[in-house]
Design a protein around this motif. Structure first.
Motif, short mmCIF file in Angstrom:
data_model
loop_
_atom_site.label_atom_id
_atom_site.label_comp_id
_atom_site.label_asym_id
_atom_site.label_seq_id
_atom_site.Cartn_x
_atom_site.Cartn_y
_atom_site.Cartn_z
N GLU A 139 7.34 -68.32 -77.29
CA GLU A 139 8.72 -67.93 -76.97
C GLU A 139 9.13 -68.52 -75.62
O GLU A 139 8.46 -68.31 -74.61
CB GLU A 139 8.83 -66.40 -76.91
CG GLU A 139 10.20 -65.93 -76.52
CD GLU A 139 10.26 -64.43 -76.23
OE1 GLU A 139 11.36 -63.96 -75.91
OE2 GLU A 139 9.22 -63.74 -76.30
N PRO A 140 10.25 -69.26 -75.58
CA PRO A 140 10.69 -69.81 -74.29
C PRO A 140 11.20 -68.70 -73.37
O PRO A 140 11.89 -67.78 -73.81
CB PRO A 140 11.82 -70.77 -74.67
CG PRO A 140 12.27 -70.35 -76.02
CD PRO A 140 11.12 -69.63 -76.68
N ARG B 173 6.58 -70.54 -71.23
CA ARG B 173 6.67 -69.87 -72.53
C ARG B 173 5.59 -68.80 -72.63
O ARG B 173 4.58 -68.87 -71.95
CB ARG B 173 6.44 -70.87 -73.67
CG ARG B 173 7.49 -71.94 -73.76
CD ARG B 173 7.17 -72.94 -74.86
NE ARG B 173 8.24 -73.91 -74.99
CZ ARG B 173 9.26 -73.78 -75.84
NH1 ARG B 173 9.32 -72.74 -76.65
NH2 ARG B 173 10.21 -74.69 -75.88
N CYS C 208 11.70 -69.58 -69.47
CA CYS C 208 12.55 -70.30 -68.54
C CYS C 208 12.05 -71.71 -68.31
O CYS C 208 10.94 -72.06 -68.70
CB CYS C 208 12.71 -69.55 -67.22
SG CYS C 208 11.33 -69.64 -66.10
N LYS C 209 12.90 -72.49 -67.68
CA LYS C 209 12.56 -73.84 -67.28
C LYS C 209 12.78 -73.90 -65.77
O LYS C 209 13.79 -73.40 -65.27
CB LYS C 209 13.44 -74.86 -67.99
CG LYS C 209 13.04 -76.29 -67.76
CD LYS C 209 13.78 -77.21 -68.71
CE LYS C 209 13.19 -78.59 -68.62
NZ LYS C 209 13.67 -79.46 -69.67
N ASP D 64 8.28 -76.04 -68.32
CA ASP D 64 8.67 -75.09 -69.35
C ASP D 64 7.69 -73.93 -69.31
O ASP D 64 6.48 -74.15 -69.39
CB ASP D 64 8.65 -75.73 -70.73
CG ASP D 64 9.80 -76.69 -70.93
OD1 ASP D 64 10.94 -76.32 -70.64
OD2 ASP D 64 9.54 -77.82 -71.38
N GLU E 14 16.28 -72.02 -64.97
CA GLU E 14 17.17 -71.79 -66.10
C GLU E 14 16.46 -70.82 -67.03
O GLU E 14 15.41 -71.14 -67.59
CB GLU E 14 17.48 -73.08 -66.86
CG GLU E 14 18.32 -74.05 -66.08
CD GLU E 14 18.55 -75.36 -66.84
OE1 GLU E 14 18.01 -75.53 -67.96
OE2 GLU E 14 19.24 -76.22 -66.28
N TYR E 15 17.05 -69.64 -67.20
CA TYR E 15 16.39 -68.58 -67.96
C TYR E 15 16.91 -68.45 -69.38
O TYR E 15 18.10 -68.53 -69.63
CB TYR E 15 16.61 -67.23 -67.26
CG TYR E 15 15.60 -66.96 -66.18
CD1 TYR E 15 14.40 -66.34 -66.49
CD2 TYR E 15 15.83 -67.36 -64.87
CE1 TYR E 15 13.45 -66.11 -65.51
CE2 TYR E 15 14.89 -67.12 -63.89
CZ TYR E 15 13.72 -66.50 -64.21
OH TYR E 15 12.77 -66.27 -63.24
N THR E 16 15.97 -68.20 -70.32
CA THR E 16 16.29 -67.75 -71.66
C THR E 16 16.30 -66.22 -71.65
O THR E 16 17.15 -65.60 -72.25
CB THR E 16 15.25 -68.27 -72.67
OG1 THR E 16 15.22 -69.70 -72.58
CG2 THR E 16 15.58 -67.85 -74.08
N ARG E 17 15.32 -65.67 -70.92
CA ARG E 17 15.25 -64.22 -70.70
C ARG E 17 14.40 -63.98 -69.46
O ARG E 17 13.64 -64.85 -69.03
CB ARG E 17 14.65 -63.50 -71.91
CG ARG E 17 13.17 -63.79 -72.13
CD ARG E 17 12.57 -62.66 -72.95
NE ARG E 17 11.21 -62.86 -73.36
CZ ARG E 17 10.13 -62.56 -72.62
NH1 ARG E 17 10.24 -62.11 -71.39
NH2 ARG E 17 8.92 -62.72 -73.12
#
Length: 145
Positions: free
Chosen positions: A131-132, A126, A134-135, A124, A90-93
């Motif tokens: 800065e997050p 970071r 992805c998970k 997690d 699961e990506y934030t970026r």
């Protein structure tokens, strides 16, 4: 021997920082046979809206699975009997060249499936600045426990 259920819910300290380089991204893309230029060429990546070369979506497996927690002998994990079950991201970026990342992993599930042991690890990822990115969710199976 069964995996130690006392490890369910256990989180492990952040990993040592890992610098994501253009070379490592290119080597990973080569290893998985993905020729997309955004994994190799900064100009192609910028044309696609990224600040630099980005890593393929499955790149986090390089840093997310393993670490000192899974090596704890009290877990009773026999790496010689481990097979990969599943992975999800699961990506934030996207991860990009120049990122320096750490991983914090938690064992969220351990259960028996027949003669096998299934373990799910959530990680997690970071930047060292917090800065997050992805998970990851990784399932490994220890055969014939």
């Amino acid at each position: 021997m069964a995996l130690n259920r006392d490890f369910i819910g256990r989180s492990f300290p952040p990993s040592e920082p890992y610098e994501v380089s253009r070379i490592k991204i290119r080597e990973f893309a080569d290893a998985i046979g993905d020729r997309d230029p955004i994994y190799r060429d900064a100009e192609a990546a910028k044309a696609a809206g990224h600040p630099d070369v980005i890593a393929p979506p499955t790149f986090p497996i390089v840093v997310s699975l393993g670490g000192p927690g899974l090596a704890d002998p009290d877990l009773n994990l026999n790496y010689a009997m481990v097979v990969h079950g599943e992975q999800r991201f699961e990506y934030t970026r996207p991860i990009q060249a120049g990122d320096v990342v750490t991983c914090t992993s938690t064992i969220t599930e351990i259960r028996s499936i027949g003669n096998n042991e299934k373990m799910v690890i959530e990680t997690d990822i970071r930047t060292v600045g917090g800065e997050p990115i992805c998970k990851t969710y990784n399932t490994i199976v220890e055969r014939g426990a």
